[in-house]
Design a protein around this motif. Structure first.
Motif, PDB file in Angstrom:
ATOM      1  N   VAL A  22       6.424  -0.833 -12.277  1.00 39.85           N
ATOM      2  CA  VAL A  22       6.948  -2.053 -11.637  1.00 39.85           C
ATOM      3  C   VAL A  22       8.453  -2.127 -11.844  1.00 39.85           C
ATOM      4  N   LEU A  23       8.884  -1.898 -13.088  1.00 40.86           N
ATOM      5  CA  LEU A  23      10.323  -1.895 -13.371  1.00 40.86           C
ATOM      6  C   LEU A  23      11.029  -0.792 -12.582  1.00 40.86           C
ATOM      7  N   TYR A  24      10.444   0.390 -12.582  1.00 42.22           N
ATOM      8  CA  TYR A  24      11.061   1.525 -11.890  1.00 42.22           C
ATOM      9  C   TYR A  24      11.219   1.245 -10.403  1.00 42.22           C
ATOM     10  N   VAL A  25      10.150   0.790  -9.757  1.00 42.86           N
ATOM     11  CA  VAL A  25      10.202   0.557  -8.302  1.00 42.86           C
ATOM     12  C   VAL A  25      11.169  -0.563  -7.962  1.00 42.86           C
ATOM     13  N   PHE A  26      11.097  -1.674  -8.689  1.00 42.35           N
ATOM     14  CA  PHE A  26      11.933  -2.815  -8.333  1.00 42.35           C
ATOM     15  C   PHE A  26      13.391  -2.669  -8.763  1.00 42.35           C
ATOM     16  N   PHE A  75      11.949  15.658 -12.801  1.00 41.90           N
ATOM     17  CA  PHE A  75      11.515  14.649 -11.841  1.00 41.90           C
ATOM     18  C   PHE A  75      12.693  14.159 -11.003  1.00 41.90           C
ATOM     19  N   ALA A  76      13.836  13.908 -11.646  1.00 42.92           N
ATOM     20  CA  ALA A  76      15.023  13.418 -10.940  1.00 42.92           C
ATOM     21  C   ALA A  76      15.532  14.458  -9.940  1.00 42.92           C
ATOM     22  N   LEU A  77      15.545  15.728 -10.345  1.00 45.75           N
ATOM     23  CA  LEU A  77      16.002  16.783  -9.428  1.00 45.75           C
ATOM     24  C   LEU A  77      15.093  16.904  -8.209  1.00 45.75           C
ATOM     25  N   ILE A  78      13.797  16.863  -8.425  1.00 47.89           N
ATOM     26  CA  ILE A  78      12.861  16.978  -7.298  1.00 47.89           C
ATOM     27  C   ILE A  78      12.920  15.733  -6.425  1.00 47.89           C
ATOM     28  N   SER A  79      13.004  14.574  -7.040  1.00 44.48           N
ATOM     29  CA  SER A  79      13.132  13.328  -6.291  1.00 44.48           C
ATOM     30  C   SER A  79      14.425  13.307  -5.470  1.00 44.48           C
ATOM     31  N   GLY A  80      15.526  13.748  -6.083  1.00 46.93           N
ATOM     32  CA  GLY A  80      16.803  13.821  -5.373  1.00 46.93           C
ATOM     33  C   GLY A  80      16.747  14.795  -4.217  1.00 46.93           C
ATOM     34  N   TYR A  81      16.060  15.917  -4.405  1.00 47.30           N
ATOM     35  CA  TYR A  81      15.918  16.902  -3.327  1.00 47.30           C
ATOM     36  C   TYR A  81      15.117  16.328  -2.156  1.00 47.30           C
ATOM     37  N   LEU A  89       0.827  -1.212   0.000  1.00 49.05           N
ATOM     38  CA  LEU A  89       0.000   0.000   0.000  1.00 49.05           C
ATOM     39  C   LEU A  89       0.859   1.260   0.000  1.00 49.05           C
ATOM     40  N   ILE A  90       1.924   1.245   0.778  1.00 54.56           N
ATOM     41  CA  ILE A  90       2.837   2.395   0.814  1.00 54.56           C
ATOM     42  C   ILE A  90       3.498   2.570  -0.553  1.00 54.56           C
ATOM     43  N   LEU A  91       4.000   1.472  -1.134  1.00 59.72           N
ATOM     44  CA  LEU A  91       4.612   1.544  -2.462  1.00 59.72           C
ATOM     45  C   LEU A  91       3.607   2.022  -3.513  1.00 59.72           C
ATOM     46  N   PHE A 137       1.731   6.160  -7.063  1.00 62.29           N
ATOM     47  CA  PHE A 137       0.621   6.957  -7.592  1.00 62.29           C
ATOM     48  C   PHE A 137       1.004   8.432  -7.676  1.00 62.29           C
ATOM     49  N   PHE A 138       1.641   8.952  -6.628  1.00 59.53           N
ATOM     50  CA  PHE A 138       2.063  10.348  -6.657  1.00 59.53           C
ATOM     51  C   PHE A 138       3.172  10.571  -7.691  1.00 59.53           C
ATOM     52  N   GLU A 139       4.065   9.606  -7.826  1.00 62.38           N
ATOM     53  CA  GLU A 139       5.091   9.704  -8.866  1.00 62.38           C
ATOM     54  C   GLU A 139       4.445   9.690 -10.250  1.00 62.38           C
ATOM     55  N   TYR A 140       3.428   8.864 -10.432  1.00 55.97           N
ATOM     56  CA  TYR A 140       2.709   8.827 -11.703  1.00 55.97           C
ATOM     57  C   TYR A 140       2.083  10.191 -12.008  1.00 55.97           C
ATOM     58  N   LEU A 141       1.384  10.761 -11.030  1.00 58.73           N
ATOM     59  CA  LEU A 141       0.753  12.064 -11.244  1.00 58.73           C
ATOM     60  C   LEU A 141       1.796  13.122 -11.612  1.00 58.73           C
TER      61      LEU A 141
END
Length: 152
Positions: A47-51, A113-119, A16-18, A23-27
């Motif tokens: 699935v590929l991205y998360v795993f 996306f990578a910059l915000i995710s890294g931050y 559920l957490i994943l 879902f937020f990453e998708y949006l």
């Protein structure tokens, strides 16, 4: 029976957490220009991205800690951590995008996306405890405890 219930409950919570994070990453990726041809393609993408991201993230988070322990850098929470996490996310999204014909995201979208995710990763790790230096008393205590357990 209780063990099975515990495993099922823990697995459900983790999934559920994943799912929530995905879902937020998708949006967010959708706002940045993610395009796909089918639901199955987007599901496979995430699935590929998360795993792939989880084990790679463990490695990229361990590198600054290891470098800090041996004294090569002063802090495991600095720019190196940010750069590694941002680079990992960017390269991973671009690789998946390249090999999946049903998914397309602009280079700029991946970079933002990578910059915000890294931050976010950088700020979440801000309160993490620094690893001990290799020549510290704390490191020797951990090493002695590990060696004594290995002899058993």
């Amino acid at each position: 029976m209780n063990k099975i219930k515990s495993i099922v409950i823990c697995s459900t919570i983790v999934l559920l957490i994943l799912f929530g994070i995905t879902f937020f990453e998708y949006l967010f990726l959708r706002l940045l220009g993610l395009q796909y041809n089918s639901i199955s393609a987007i599901v496979l993408f995430f699935v590929l991205y998360v795993f792939l991201e989880i084990p790679l993230s463990l490695i990229t988070n361990a590198i600054p800690k290891a470098l800090k322990s041996v004294g090569m850098i002063q802090s495991s929470k600095g720019w190196l951590s940010f750069i590694l996490n941002t680079s990992l996310t960017f390269v991973l999204i671009e690789l998946i995008d390249t090999f999946m014909v049903n998914i397309e995201i602009a280079l700029q979208g991946s970079l933002i996306f990578a910059l915000i995710s890294g931050y976010f990763n950088w700020t979440l790790r801000e309160n993490d405890k620094e690893p001990p230096d290799i020549d510290s008393k704390e490191f020797r205590e951990i090493e002695n405890k590990f060696n004594s357990q290995m002899k058993r």
